[in-house]
Every structure is written in structure tokens, then in C-alpha cells.
Scaffold this active site. Structure first.
Site, PDB file in Angstrom:
ATOM      1  N   CYS A  99      38.548  39.337  46.384  1.00  0.00           N
ATOM      2  CA  CYS A  99      37.158  39.500  46.814  1.00  0.00           C
ATOM      3  C   CYS A  99      36.831  38.483  47.909  1.00  0.00           C
ATOM      4  O   CYS A  99      37.646  37.640  48.260  1.00  0.00           O
ATOM      5  CB  CYS A  99      36.220  39.294  45.630  1.00  0.00           C
TER       6      CYS A  99
ATOM      7  N   ASN B 181      39.307  34.735  41.946  1.00  0.00           N
ATOM      8  CA  ASN B 181      39.876  36.073  41.906  1.00  0.00           C
ATOM      9  C   ASN B 181      40.981  36.032  40.862  1.00  0.00           C
ATOM     10  O   ASN B 181      41.959  35.323  41.029  1.00  0.00           O
ATOM     11  CB  ASN B 181      40.449  36.461  43.272  1.00  0.00           C
ATOM     12  N   GLY B 182      40.802  36.778  39.785  1.00  0.00           N
ATOM     13  CA  GLY B 182      41.651  36.596  38.617  1.00  0.00           C
ATOM     14  C   GLY B 182      43.027  37.217  38.708  1.00  0.00           C
ATOM     15  O   GLY B 182      44.030  36.533  38.809  1.00  0.00           O
ATOM     16  N   GLU B 183      43.109  38.542  38.694  1.00  0.00           N
ATOM     17  CA  GLU B 183      44.388  39.248  38.595  1.00  0.00           C
ATOM     18  C   GLU B 183      45.196  38.737  37.407  1.00  0.00           C
ATOM     19  O   GLU B 183      46.419  38.612  37.475  1.00  0.00           O
ATOM     20  CB  GLU B 183      45.205  39.094  39.889  1.00  0.00           C
TER      21      GLU B 183
ATOM     22  N   ASP C 261      38.565  39.162  34.216  1.00  0.00           N
ATOM     23  CA  ASP C 261      39.777  38.418  33.893  1.00  0.00           C
ATOM     24  C   ASP C 261      39.765  37.002  34.410  1.00  0.00           C
ATOM     25  O   ASP C 261      40.762  36.356  34.471  1.00  0.00           O
ATOM     26  CB  ASP C 261      41.017  39.152  34.420  1.00  0.00           C
TER      27      ASP C 261
END
Length: 496
Positions: free
Chosen positions: A2, A75-77, A97
Site C-alpha cells: 500500500c 504492509n503485512g503479507e 495481517d
């Protein structure tokens, strides 16, 4: 990822600075939030959201009720976040996440440095809102087995380096790399060039979606000009796996017209990166405008990991090939991953690349160097051999020679790089080239094509040429152009 933006210790009007946060709005087209850091009038966070997981409650910056003094933009992932929640008994509040026009009155030329991948930095926030670096830590190397391997669902791998054992382990890890990336609340699609890597990803992805009982068909996307070998190959793969396939045609004029937007999105002037990015930029634009696929799978990273570039045939030894493979992986953020990220994010898409999965890549790099080199005149032989009996993709595609994305989108008779060179021949004259070293003393362009890209880059990002440390070029050969179609091995393969 993002669009994440933060500013600390601004000496100028914050509202003016906030305008620069809008430069990355394309990375998060679903929602935007801008907030002051509590107690600091000159510090703020900006967040552009691409809502892939938990569209209702996943907006950022996140503040946890238990710890109101903590602010989080990230930004998780983190694909196994649900399992981690159960294992560590985390208390979740949500289901999720986890740039260049700034004003600065004290500095005439603001220093902008890309943040290195695989690192984190600790900053000390002073009472006046300024920050000072405490430490910069490298936390990951491509050879490292990730710590999260302790908590994933991969079946036990077999020890040893016998060929059948290795092939079995690679299939297990690749399947898992695709499967874990299904985590999303948005529709999944896949780029499909008809080459080995994207075809393996698309075929495995479709298989995994069926097993997960996903109700929509997999959309696959290919792009090229008329007589493009990629379009023909992708069509064969799509027919074989049964995807809902889309072909995007473009002509040389459309490709040339996109160059300015592409270089602006990339923030680089590297020749091969710009060439390869045009097709990916245009197909991403098509996907966003004409479909509802948002999470896009792709085959990026395989060439660096599995020694897929044609010049690996010229490696003086398996050990030198291994060194080169790891160098390419370290520099992905400057070249192929930069291209893949920027061209898709420019149109609000999220890219997922299973070949760069940490478990898959660290295992592949742990294999003996002699197992990973080209064999019998064929690059990526081990990877091809691994899926030989799987019937995932047609045999002719499984053993299709390497074709660079920037080459495969056009016919062999009229390559994309030739089209570009013919165009810039009329844009850059000999006098400009004679003065190139004075005008561009750093990374001086050696060709008119390189000069043209550098001109466009400098118009958008004046004085930022050091963002690119060096041009991408093949090794161990006297190459004057990065295109594989200029190499002897490629020409002999075409004649054969």
C-alpha cells in the site's frame, strides 16, 4: 504494498507537505487517511489503502486499544497470521495481517535515499518532532531459512541432495509458496507470458484455487504486439489449464507513448528495466480498467534464483554462477522487482511472486552449485526437470527457451528494443551524445536509447541519478545491449 507515508519534524506548513503524500495515491485506491501523531503538530502519517484483507476494519494508521501510545503503518503479507494468532494467543482488533516533492526550508536540495530491502531502522523521536537514527539492522539474507518455517504447514522435507529427493522437495515448497499466497478477500488473477515461470505459477495457482473451492474462474493475462511469440505460447498454456484468458494487443506507437509515464512510475532509467516495463504497465492498466482482479500472481524472481538468464551458459564455473545468482537476488529491488512492483502498483494492483518465497528460495540456494547450472544447453534445467512428469503445463512450454519479457512481446523479425532504438534515433542526435559525459557524469549513457531514458528521468527526478547504482547488463560476455536477442546463444537457438 500500500501507499505508506510519514513525516517527522517538518519545519514548514504541514498542509503543504501533505500534498506530497498524494504522489503515492495510486498504491492504495480504496481509502486514504492522514493523521497527526498525538502530541506532535509537526509529525504525521499518511496511508493509501489497497484493501486486500479485512476491507471493513483494516484501515491504518492502526492504534491498539491496549497500547494507545503506539502507532502502526505497515504492509503485512503475513500469510500464516491466523495460525500465529492461535499459537501465540494474540488478541486481534482487526482481521488484517499485521517521496520527492517535500519542502524543506533549511536545505536547498533535499536528500532522498531509497530504503534498503531486508533491513529495519530504529529512529529516536525527539521532543521537537525531529528524528535521529539509532540503528540500521540487516535482518534477512536470501540464503536464510525464515524463522516462520517453524509455524507453517509445509509437509516434512526429505534430507539429502539426490535428484529425486530434491525434485520432490521443490514441488512441495513451490506448491506451498502458491497456496499460502491465496490469502485475500479480493479476486485473484495471474500474468501469463507463456514462458516457463509464469506458466508454472498460473497452472499451480489454478490447481490450488480449485482445491480451495474458490467459486470464480482464474483470469490470466498476456500482452504483445502482432506475431508475438508470448501471445501464442500463453494461449497454449491457458487452453491447457482452462483459465479465463485475456490477450492485450498494443502497437509500437502505444508503447512509445507510454514511456514517459513508465519512467515516472519506475523512478529509474535503467535500459532493460524500462523496456520490459512498458508491456507490464500497459497490461496492468488493462486489468484495472476491465476486470475485477486485484491480487495478481506472476513469475518474477525465477530467473535470478534458478539461473535463467541466457548468459549463465557462459559462467566459468558452478561456483561463479552461484555468486552471480545471489548478486542478482540482492539487486532485485533495483531491477525486476522494481519493475514488477511499480508497474502494477501504478494501477492499484497487488503483485504476489511465489518464486521469491523465502522457504522455496532458501532451499533452492542450499542445493549444490552444480545442480543449479544450465545443463545440456538448457537454462533452468533443474526447475524444468522437477515438473517434467506433472502435466501441469504443455511439454513444449516446459522446455521453451528463455525469452525476455521485453523481447517476447514482439516478433523475432522486429524486436521491441529495435523499435525503441529506431524511435530514439530521431530524438537524440550525435551532438547530444558527444556531450553526454558532461551532461550526465554519473552513469553516463553510452547509447541514444539510454540518453533518451535519462533525459525523461531527469525531467521528473532532477539530480537523483544515484538512485540507480549501475545498469543491468549480462556478465561473462562482451555484450553491448542487455537484450537476450543480441546474444549468440539465442540466435543459434532460433536457427535450430
Amino acid at each position: 504494498m500500500c501507499g505508506i507515508w510519514a513525516l517527522f519534524g517538518s519545519d514548514d506548513c504541514l498542509s503543504v507537505q501533505c500534498l506530497s503524500a498524494m504522489k503515492i495515491a495510486h498504491r492504495g485506491p480504496d481509502a486514504f487517511r492522514f493523521e497527526n501523531v498525538n502530541g506532535y503538530t509537526n509529525c504525521c502519517f499518511g496511508f493509501h489503502r489497497l484493501a486486500v484483507v479485512d476491507p471493513l476494519f483494516g484501515m491504518q494508521p492502526i492504534r491498539v486499544k491496549k497500547y494507545p501510545y503506539l502507532w502502526l503503518c505497515y504492509n503485512g503479507e503475513i500469510y500464516n497470521h491466523k495460525k500465529m494468532q492461535q499459537h501465540f494467543e494474540f488478541e486481534y482488533q482487526t482481521k488484517v495481517d499485521g517521496l520527492v516533492t517535500l519542502k524543506h526550508s533549511a536545505t536547498p536540495f533535499l536528500k532522498v535515499e531509497p530504503f534498503l530491502p531486508g533491513h529495519y531502522e530504529v529512529l529516536d523521536l525527539k521532543p521537537n518532532g525531529k528524528v535521529a537514527s539509532v540503528e540500521m539492522v540487516k535482518y534477512h539474507h536470501c540464503r536464510d531459512v525464515p524463522l516462520h518455517a517453524l509455524y507453517d504447514n509445509v509437509e516434512k522435507l526429505f534430507p539429502g541432495f539426490e535428484i529425486e529427493t530434491v525434485k520432490n522437495n521443490l514441488r512441495i515448497l513451490f506448491n506451498n509458496a502458491v497456496k499460502k499466497r491465496l490469502m485475500t478477500d479480493r479476486r485473484i488473477g495471474c500474468l501469463l507470458s507463456g514462458g516457463l515461470d509464469s506458466s508454472l505459477v498460473a497452472a499451480t495457482l489454478l490447481k490450488q484455487l480449485k482445491e480451495a473451492q474458490v467459486q470464480y474462474p482464474l483470469q490470466t493475462f498476456a500482452i504483445g504486439m502482432e506475431d508475438s511469440p508470448d501471445l501464442l505460447a500463453a494461449r497454449k498454456v491457458a487452453d491447457h489449464i482452462g483459465s479465463e484468458h485475456y490477450e492485450v494487443l498494443f502497437n509500437s506507437e502505444e508503447g512509445i507513448q507510454a514511456l514517459d509515464e513508465v519512467i515516472f512510475s519506475l523512478e529509474t532509467y535503467d535500459i532493460t528495466t524500462v523496456r520490459a516495463s512498458v508491456g507490464m504497465y500497459l497490461i496492468s492498466k488493462y486489468i484495472r480498467k476491465n476486470t475485477d482482479s486485484v491480487v495478481i500472481f506472476s513469475g518474477e524472481g525465477s530467473d535470478e534464483l534458478t539461473q535463467g538468464y541466457i548468459y549463465f551458459h557462459k559462467a566459468p564455473s558452478p561456483e561463479k554462477a552461484e555468486e552471480e545468482s545471489e548478486r542478482l537476488l540482492r539487486e532485485l529491488y533495483l531491477f525486476d522487482v522494481l519493475r514488477a512492483d511499480r508497474t502494477t502498483a501504478a494501477h492499484g494492483l497487488e503483485l504476489r511472486v511465489p518464486f521469491l518465497d523465502h522457504r522455496f528460495s532458501s532451499y533452492y540456494l542450499s542445493l549444490p552449485p552444480e545442480m543449479r547450472i544450465p545443463k545440456n544447453g538448457i537454462e533452468k534445467h533443474l526447475l524444468r526437470e522437477t515438473f517434467e512428469d506433472s502435466n501441469l503445463i504443455p511439454k513444449e512450454i516446459l522446455w521453451r527457451p528463455k525469452e525476455a519479457f521485453s523481447d517476447g512481446i514482439t516478433s523475432v523479425k522486429n524486436s521491441w528494443f529495435k523499435i525503441l532504438q529506431e524511435y530514439v534515433e530521431h530524438q537524440v542526435d550525435d551532438a547530444m551524445m558527444a556531450n553526454a559525459a558532461q551532461k550526465f557524469p554519473f552513469n553516463t549513457p553510452k547509447t541514444k536509447e539510454g540518453y533518451y531514458y535519462r533525459q525523461v528521468f531527469e525531467r521528473h527526478y532532477p539530480g537523483r541519478a544515484d538512485w540507480l547504482s549501475h545498469y543491468w547488463m549480462p556478465k561473462w560476455i562482451n555484450a553491448t545491449d542487455p537484450s537476450a536477442r543480441t546474444l549468440t546463444h539465442y540466435k543459434s537457438a532460433v536457427k535450430a
